[in-house]
Design a protein around this motif. Sequence first.
Motif, PDB file in Angstrom:
ATOM      1  N   THR A  92       3.985   8.795  -4.361  1.00 42.66           N
ATOM      2  CA  THR A  92       3.184   7.788  -3.773  1.00 42.66           C
ATOM      3  C   THR A  92       4.720   8.127  -2.501  1.00 42.66           C
ATOM      4  O   THR A  92       6.163   8.242  -2.432  1.00 42.66           O
ATOM      5  CB  THR A  92       4.082   6.458  -4.126  1.00 42.66           C
ATOM      6  OG1 THR A  92       5.016   6.134  -4.757  1.00 42.66           O
ATOM      7  CG2 THR A  92       2.384   6.178  -5.043  1.00 42.66           C
ATOM      8  N   ARG A 145      -5.594   5.444  -4.404  1.00 40.55           N
ATOM      9  CA  ARG A 145      -5.920   5.962  -2.646  1.00 40.55           C
ATOM     10  C   ARG A 145      -6.372   4.501  -1.367  1.00 40.55           C
ATOM     11  O   ARG A 145      -6.315   3.662  -1.392  1.00 40.55           O
ATOM     12  CB  ARG A 145      -7.131   5.663  -3.055  1.00 40.55           C
ATOM     13  CG  ARG A 145      -7.724   6.638  -1.556  1.00 40.55           C
ATOM     14  CD  ARG A 145      -9.509   6.806  -1.831  1.00 40.55           C
ATOM     15  NE  ARG A 145      -9.969   8.036  -0.486  1.00 40.55           N
ATOM     16  CZ  ARG A 145     -11.057   8.416  -0.351  1.00 40.55           C
ATOM     17  NH1 ARG A 145     -11.684   8.044  -1.771  1.00 40.55           N
ATOM     18  NH2 ARG A 145     -11.033   8.932   0.563  1.00 40.55           N
ATOM     19  N   GLY A 146      -5.008   5.321   0.024  1.00 41.64           N
ATOM     20  CA  GLY A 146      -5.008   3.703   1.195  1.00 41.64           C
ATOM     21  C   GLY A 146      -6.692   3.680   1.213  1.00 41.64           C
ATOM     22  O   GLY A 146      -6.968   4.876   1.276  1.00 41.64           O
ATOM     23  N   HIS A 151       1.602   2.371  -3.222  1.00 39.66           N
ATOM     24  CA  HIS A 151       0.511   3.036  -4.716  1.00 39.66           C
ATOM     25  C   HIS A 151       0.025   4.269  -3.841  1.00 39.66           C
ATOM     26  O   HIS A 151      -0.864   4.731  -4.901  1.00 39.66           O
ATOM     27  CB  HIS A 151      -0.352   1.466  -4.363  1.00 39.66           C
ATOM     28  CG  HIS A 151      -0.413   0.835  -5.282  1.00 39.66           C
ATOM     29  ND1 HIS A 151       0.913   0.348  -6.023  1.00 39.66           N
ATOM     30  CD2 HIS A 151       0.244  -0.996  -4.407  1.00 39.66           C
ATOM     31  CE1 HIS A 151       1.317  -0.587  -5.908  1.00 39.66           C
ATOM     32  NE2 HIS A 151       0.797  -1.282  -5.295  1.00 39.66           N
ATOM     33  N   SER A 152      -0.284   4.129  -2.313  1.00 38.07           N
ATOM     34  CA  SER A 152      -0.435   5.702  -1.968  1.00 38.07           C
ATOM     35  C   SER A 152       0.066   6.617  -1.878  1.00 38.07           C
ATOM     36  O   SER A 152       1.288   7.034  -1.797  1.00 38.07           O
ATOM     37  CB  SER A 152      -1.188   5.485  -0.217  1.00 38.07           C
ATOM     38  OG  SER A 152      -1.620   4.266  -0.141  1.00 38.07           O
ATOM     39  N   LEU A 171      -3.720  -4.485  -4.790  1.00 39.16           N
ATOM     40  CA  LEU A 171      -3.834  -2.685  -5.431  1.00 39.16           C
ATOM     41  C   LEU A 171      -5.237  -2.936  -6.403  1.00 39.16           C
ATOM     42  O   LEU A 171      -5.031  -3.868  -7.088  1.00 39.16           O
ATOM     43  CB  LEU A 171      -2.852  -2.135  -6.521  1.00 39.16           C
ATOM     44  CG  LEU A 171      -3.474  -1.400  -7.311  1.00 39.16           C
ATOM     45  CD1 LEU A 171      -3.487   0.255  -6.866  1.00 39.16           C
ATOM     46  CD2 LEU A 171      -1.989  -0.764  -8.202  1.00 39.16           C
ATOM     47  N   SER A 195       0.903  -0.941  -0.201  1.00 37.47           N
ATOM     48  CA  SER A 195       0.336  -0.281   0.081  1.00 37.47           C
ATOM     49  C   SER A 195       0.850   1.725  -0.124  1.00 37.47           C
ATOM     50  O   SER A 195       0.522   2.274  -0.743  1.00 37.47           O
ATOM     51  CB  SER A 195      -0.384   0.384   1.303  1.00 37.47           C
ATOM     52  OG  SER A 195      -1.552   0.795   0.887  1.00 37.47           O
ATOM     53  N   ALA A 242      -4.375  -0.418  -1.260  1.00 38.03           N
ATOM     54  CA  ALA A 242      -4.749   0.470  -2.059  1.00 38.03           C
ATOM     55  C   ALA A 242      -5.966  -0.098  -3.309  1.00 38.03           C
ATOM     56  O   ALA A 242      -5.855  -1.373  -4.047  1.00 38.03           O
ATOM     57  CB  ALA A 242      -3.404   1.235  -2.509  1.00 38.03           C
TER      58      ALA A 242
END
Lengths: 224, 146
Positions: free
Chosen positions: A92, B135-136, A55-56, B67, A52, B126
Amino acid sequence: MEERGFGYIADILVFALLISTAILLLAGASLVDPRAESTRYAASFAQSTLLSFQHSTADQFGGFEYTLGAFGFELDLPVVGDSAKRQLHHKTLAQLLAEDALLNLRVDAEGTGLTFMRQNQGMDDELRSFLKSALDRMIGGRFSYRLRARTEPIDFQFARVYFETEIEDLTRARAQLCCESVMLSLPAPKEELIQRVEEAFGTSFLGLELADPVIEVSLELWSR
Amino acid sequence: MVLSVGEDLFSVLVVVGLAAVFIAALAHSYHVYAERRNAFEDFGLALDIAERVKNQLLTGQNDPPALLELSHERLENYSRLLALQGVNLRVEVRALDGELLFAHGPEFNPLEQYFSPPVGVSLPVAVVQNQGSARGCELSVQVWRG
């Protein structure tokens, strides 16, 4: 009470003791190990957090920006205005960490840390507190944690160049449950990296063999 | 054999009382043990399901694990498969500020399933948004038998 009465009581106590021992042995042999389950969950949680992380984007955590400066002083002059500010909301969390590694390489010469004038020095501290608040939100108080990011040191004849940073919240940590890692590429080819080091040292390193620069990010989770 | 009413009767009562207390303690211990074992087994099941949802069911064909592309289609068949085995599933994806972005499956009713409480697992993920950005979020999987 007669002797036979005491005999009955002794018999039933011995019987109860034998049954209890047998049940305890059986229960102990077949019980699912709670530590194994929590370790498995922690490992899965750490992997998901690291994925995560890649990607965040920063804007979900309030955005990331810092002011260019040097030797701990920010360029906070009216003439400069906002032009010294770098806003990196679109990047990110992993990209920010890799960029910090590239811009803030540490140099050790014979065991002594050298300080160079780095315009992006402010990024280092700002990013650490930004990533800590992001990790606090992602992990949400379930575990204590320690995030480490480091590169393999590059050895020159008289110095070694590396990057290392650590973000942690181990205030209520009891026992380490897992440690998961990912490898990230630095956002620059090795030629650029050598050029940066040459600029820092003011000398040329012709013929220096260097592997593709990568940064290892590891996340430890601890029980509370 | 001489039965002396009073002392012998008292000893029999003590023995029966001890045996009753022992059996009650044994039954209670087994109940606690079984409940604990079921909770661990259900937690393991919930974790397996959460990993499957995160790595396969909600992941796009060309996307890496964690993801997610939110879609009910692939979860539908999996939920039916679990329901055949007596396992109910609810999947939720929430933004980090708590906003519910996606929900699949029936909500747990505490009155109907009083004897099989749900077990939940949450993992950070995400979620793919427009223009390839992500988006987390938090993936939450709840499992209960019934």
